[in-house]
Design an enzyme around this catalytic site. Structure first.
Site, short mmCIF file in Angstrom:
data_model
loop_
_atom_site.label_atom_id
_atom_site.label_comp_id
_atom_site.label_asym_id
_atom_site.label_seq_id
_atom_site.Cartn_x
_atom_site.Cartn_y
_atom_site.Cartn_z
CG HIS A 475 41.89 131.45 96.50
ND1 HIS A 475 40.46 130.32 96.75
CD2 HIS A 475 41.53 131.87 95.53
CE1 HIS A 475 38.96 131.12 96.60
NE2 HIS A 475 40.32 131.91 95.53
CB THR A 604 33.36 128.61 93.49
OG1 THR A 604 34.33 127.20 93.92
CG2 THR A 604 33.70 129.12 94.55
#
Length: 785
Positions: A475, A604
Site C-alpha cells: 500500500h 487520499t
C-alpha cells in the site's frame, strides 16, 4: 539463464603461441540487441521529457515562432522592439569574426525566437495551473452553472486540446492548500457531534478552542512554511508515518487484494493464464515507460489527476528497516520472480531485447510447473519473513541476506518487475458452495498461506491451479485506484486482446531454445529458519483471525439509483450507516477514502461519512416515521455527503490537516491533548469504493459475464469492519466485508446481510414516491466537461 549466456559470450585461453580468443556470436548478438533496447528506452525518455516539458505547447511550435519572427523581419519590421539588435551586440567576438552581418542577425533572431517561445510556454503553463486551481465547478448544480465556470470550461478545453503524455500535466497541477485552522476545527467538531454525548462534546469543544488559541497557530505556521517549500505538504509524511514506519505485519493490516472476473475464467490452463497475465502487465509497463497511457481524469471531465503514483508501479520493493522501511525502485527489470511449490525462480521475459510472446511465457511457466525438484532446506516458507513483524525481518535481512548467494537470490526477487505465485489451490465462485468459495478466494488473495506471497513487492500476481487469478498489492507506494487501473487493463487485455486458442493455450509461436527459468539458490541457516517459523506464527495468527465475506448485490445498481437523482456513492454510504446502526445499535466514526489527486502528488483524504444528517435519517427510518419525511431527510444526508466528498477532493478535508499538525508537534517536542485525542479515535467502519475507470475496455452488452469482483482489505479496527465495494455496470454492486473472529461483536456475514437489507429498505422508501425528484445530487460539471 541470460546472465550465464552473457558471462560466456566470449572465452579465451592462453597458449605458448599467444591468446586464443573464441567468440560466441549468438550470445554477443543477444547482448547487442539488449543494449539497443536499453538505448531506445533512453532516447524515448529524453523525447518524452522534451514533449511534456513544453506542454501545453508542442516542440514544433518553436518552428512556428521562428518562422513568424523571420517573416516579420523580412517585411522590414522589428517584432522584438530592439531586443534582436541588443542580442546581436552581445554575441561573442568569435561569432562577429566568423559570421557575416546577415548571419549574425539570423542567429540573434533565432535566440530571440527561442526566448520568446520559452516565455510563451511558461505563460501557458501558468495559465493552465491557474485554471486547474479553480474548483468551484464541483459545487455547482444542474441548470445553475455560473458564467465564470462556463468560461473556465472553454479555456480548459482549449489548453487541453493537444494530446498529452502520461505526465504532461504534472508541473501544471496546483499544490495542495493548507486549510485555515479555524475551518478545520469547526468541521471536525461538526463531524463528531452525532457520536458524542453532550458532556463529551463540550469537553472536546473546549480542547479544540484551547488548541486553536494557543499551540495550533504555532503549528500552522510551520505547516504553511512546509507547503511553500514542498510539492505536497501531506504525502511524504503520510507515506512515511502511516505506512513505512509501521512495525507490525503489512499482510492484512496494510496490503489489499484485487479479484478476477466473477463468472468467467478465460482459460482453465494455469500456465496459459500466467502467460497472458504476465504479458498484459508488461505491456502496461511499456505504456507507462513510454508515457503512452492517457492521464487519468475526473470521470466524465477533461480535468487531469496526478499520475505520480505510476512511477513506482513496477520494479519496486519495500525493504524492511529497524525504525522505518524504505521503498526501493529500479529503472528497469527484464525478469519476474516466480514462486511454485516452495521454490523460487527468476523468469527472464526478454530475449535479445524482445519481449517474449504469451505462448513463450506460458512455455516457460509450464517448465516451472513440471520441475520436480524439491525446495531447498528452509526455502519453502521463506516468504513468511515479509508477512511477520518488520523489525525481525530487518535484522535477519541485514545479517543473513547481505552477501553471498542469499543476497543474489534476494536481489532477484526484489529487483523483479513483479512477483508471481503459481498457486496449487483452486479458487473462485465454483462448486456446491459458491458463496463460501468466494469468501475463501478473498482470504487466499489477502494472505494466502502467509508464506507463498512476497508481501514486500509493489504487487504480487496469483495464478491458481484452475486458471483463476488475482493480485495482492503493497500500500505504501500507491493507492487502490492506481492498482485498479492496472488490473482493469490486465483483465481486459488478457481476455479480449491476447485471447486463447480453442484448447485454452496462449496464442503465438514458441522458441524452444529458450533457456530454462533460473532456479534461485539459498543457504538458509538454522537461525533464519527459526525466525521464519516465528514470523509465520505471527502471520498465521493474524490470518486465522480475519473473517472475509464477499457478495454481489444484484437487486439493483447505479442505474436505478441515478433515476432517483441520487449519487450512488451517497446512497451506499448512507446504507452502510443504517446497516451499522442495526448491527451494533449505534453510530461510529466512519472512514471513506477520497482522493486528492487534483493536486500534485496528492493521495487520499478522509470523508467522515457519519454526519448529523445521515444519523437523522437512520433514526427517522428506524422510528417508523412517514416515508415522505424519511425521503426528505435522506436527500439532505445525500447532499451533505456529496458536499463532504467535494470538500475532501478540493483540499478542504479534516484529517490530513490534523495529522500533519500532529507530526509538527512531535518534531517540536510539544504535546497537544486535543490532537492526541483526535488521532486516537478508532475508525470502526472503514470504507472504500473501487472505481471503474476504463469501462471502454469491457463490452458488458455483448459479454455481460465479464464483470469484475473488485477487491478488498482487512479491518482497520479490531472491533470494526472493513467494507470495500465496486459499482459494476447498471445493475450490480459487489461488496467485500472484513472483520475479526476474535471480536464477539462483529460478524462479516451478519453485516453483509445488514447491508443488503439496508439498501433494499432505502429503495423501498423511494419506491413509494411517485413524484419526479427536483433536487439534483450529481455535480453538473461532470455533464459539462
Amino acid at each position: 539463464m541470460a546472465e550465464a549466456h552473457q558471462a560466456v559470450a566470449f572465452q579465451f585461453t592462453i597458449t605458448p603461441e599467444g591468446i586464443d580468443l573464441q567468440l560466441s556470436y549468438q550470445a554477443l548478438n543477444q547482448i547487442y540487441l539488449s543494449g539497443v533496447r536499453s538505448w531506445k528506452k533512453r532516447v524515448s525518455r529524453m523525447r518524452n521529457r522534451v514533449i511534456k516539458g513544453v506542454y501545453p505547447a508542442s516542440p514544433s511550435s518553436w518552428l512556428i515562432v521562428v518562422i513568424a519572427i523571420l517573416a516579420t523581419m523580412y517585411m522590414r519590421s522589428d517584432p522584438s522592439m530592439g531586443l534582436i539588435t541588443k542580442i546581436k551586440q552581445h554575441l561573442p567576438l568569435s561569432l562577429h569574426v566568423s559570421l557575416s552581418a546577415q548571419g549574425q542577425t539570423m542567429l540573434s533572431a533565432l535566440v530571440f525566437s527561442t526566448l520568446l517561445w520559452l516565455s510563451l510556454i511558461l505563460a501557458l503553463r501558468f495559465c493552465l495551473k491557474l485554471l486547474l486551481s479553480y474548483h468551484q465547478w464541483m459545487f455547482e448544480q444542474h441548470g445553475r452553472i455560473s458564467n465564470i465556470t462556463k468560461v473556465w470550461v472553454t479555456l480548459l478545453r482549449l489548453l487541453s486540446s493537444r494530446k498529452p503524455l502520461l505526465y504532461s500535466y504534472q508541473t501544471s497541477l496546483p499544490h495542495l492548500p493548507v486549510p485555515a485552522i479555524k475551518d478545520t476545527l469547526s468541521r471536525y467538531l461538526l463531524s463528531v457531534r452525532p457520536l458524542m454525548a453532550d458532556p463529551d462534546y463540550k469537553q472536546m469543544t473546549e480542547l479544540a478552542n484551547h488548541f486553536e488559541s494557543n499551540l495550533g497557530n504555532r503549528l500552522q505556521r510551520y505547516l504553511k512554511l512546509k507547503a511553500l517549500w514542498a510539492t505536497n505538504y501531506v504525502s511524504d509524511w503520510w507515506e512515511e508515518y502511516i505506512y513505512l514506519r509501521s512495525r507490525g505485519p503489512i499482510m492484512v493490516n496494510s496490503n489489499y487484494y484485487g479479484m478476477d472476473f466473477l463468472y468467467v475464467t478465460p482459460t482453465p490452463v494455469q500456465a496459459a493464464r500466467a502467460g497472458n497475465t504476465i504479458t498484459a502487465l508488461l505491456l502496461y509497463r511499456r505504456k507507462v515507460n513510454r508515457e503512452e497511457l492517457k492521464p487519468s481524469r475526473v470521470p466524465g471531465t477533461v480535468i487531469p489527476l496526478c499520475a505520480a503514483q505510476c512511477e513506482r508501479m513496477f520494479n519496486t520493493t519495500r525493504t524492511p528497516g529497524v525504525e522505518t522501511d524504505v521503498l526501493q525502485h529500479w529503472q528497469d527489470s527484464e525478469f519476474v520472480a516466480v514462486y511454485n511449490k516452495g521454490r523460487f525462480f527468476r523468469l527472464w521475459v526478454y530475449r535479445a531485447g524482445r519481449l517474449l510472446s504469451p505462448r513463450e511465457i506460458e512455455y516457460q511457466i509450464q517448465r516451472i510447473l513440471d520441475d520436480p525438484s524439491p525446495p531447498q532446506p528452509g526455502e519453502e516458507k521463506l516468504g513468511a519473513l515479509t508477512a511477520g513483524e518488520r523489525v525481525p525481518w530487518s535484522h535477519t535481512r541485514k545479517e543473513y541476506f547481505s552477501s553471498g548467494i542469499n543476497k543474489r537470490s534476494l536481489d532477484a526477487i526484489e529487483r523483479a518487475a513483479f512477483f508471481v505465485t503459481l498457486d496449487d489451490e483452486e479458487q473462485g465462485m465454483r462448486g456446491e458452495d459458491p458463496a463460501g468459495n468466494l469468501d475463501r478466494y478473498a482470504k487466499s488473495l489477502l494472505h494466502g498461506k502467509c508464506y507463498d506471497r512476497w508481501f514486500d513487492k509493489s504487487f504480487s500476481i496469483v495464478i491458481y491451479k484452475n486458471g483463476k487469478s488475482g493480485l495482492n498489492a503493497e500500500h505504501s507506494w500507491a493507492d487502490a485506484p492506481t492498482v485498479a487501473h492496472l488490473w482493469e487493463y490486465t483483465l481486459a487485455t488478457d481476455a479480449f486482446q491476447l485471447g486463447y486458442t480453442e484448447d485454452g493455450h496462449c496464442k503465438g509461436d514458441v522458441d524452444r531454445s529458450l533457456p530454462l527459468p533460473q532456479r534461485l539458490t539459498w543457504d538458509i541457516s538454522s537461525e533464519v529458519q527459526a525466525q521464519v517459523n516465528s514470523s509465520l506464527a505471527v502471520a498465521q495468527a493474524l490470518a486465522d483471525d480475519v473473517d472475509c465475506h464477499v457478495f454481489p448485490f444484484r437487486d439493483f445498481g447505479k442505474g436505478r439509483i441515478k433515476k432517483l437523482r441520487i449519487s450512488p456513492d451517497a446512497f451506499i454510504q448512507i446504507g452502510l450507516q443504517l446497516a451499522y446502526y442495526r448491527d451494533r445499535g449505534g453510530f461510529c466514526l466512519t472512514y471513506e477514502a477520497s482522493m486528492t489527486r487534483l493536486f500534485r502528488e496528492g493521495r487520499t483524504e478522509t470523508v467522515r461519512s457519519c454526519s448529523n444528517e445521515s444519523c437523522a435519517f437512520v433514526k427517522a427510518l428506524e422510528d417508523g416515521e412517514a416515508a415522505e419525511h424519511c425521503r426528505q431527510l435522506f436527500r439532505q444526508a445525500s447532499e451533505r455527503h456529496q458536499n463532504l466528498y467535494r470538500m475532501a477532493m478540493t483540499g478542504a478535508g479534516i484529517d490530513r490537516h490534523l495529522f500533519c499538525l500532529y507530526v509538527v508537534s512531535k518534531y517540536l517536542g510539544v504535546e497537544s491533548p486535543f490532537l492526541k485525542k483526535v488521532l486516537s479515535e478508532p475508525w470502526r467502519l472503514s470504507t472504500s469504493q473501487t472505481p471503474v475507470q476504463q469501462m471502454e475496455l469491457f463490452d458488458l452488452k455483448n459479454h455481460p459475464d465479464y464483470i469484475s469482483l473488485g477487491g478488498g482489505f482487512g479491518p482497520v479496527a479490531d472491533d470494526g469492519y472493513g467494507v470495500s465495494y465496486i459499482i459494476v455496470g447498471e445493475d450490480m454492486i459487489n461488496f467485500h466485508v472484513s472483520s475479526k473472529y476474535s471480536c464477539t461483536d462483529t460478524d462479516s456475514h451478519r453485516f453483509g446481510a445488514q447491508i443488503s437489507k439496508a439498501l433494499q429498505d432505502i429503495m423501498t422508501v423511494f419506491s413509494a414516491d411517485t413524484k419526479t425528484p427536483k433536487v439534483p445530487a450529481q455535480p453538473q460539471a461532470k455533464k459539462l466537461l
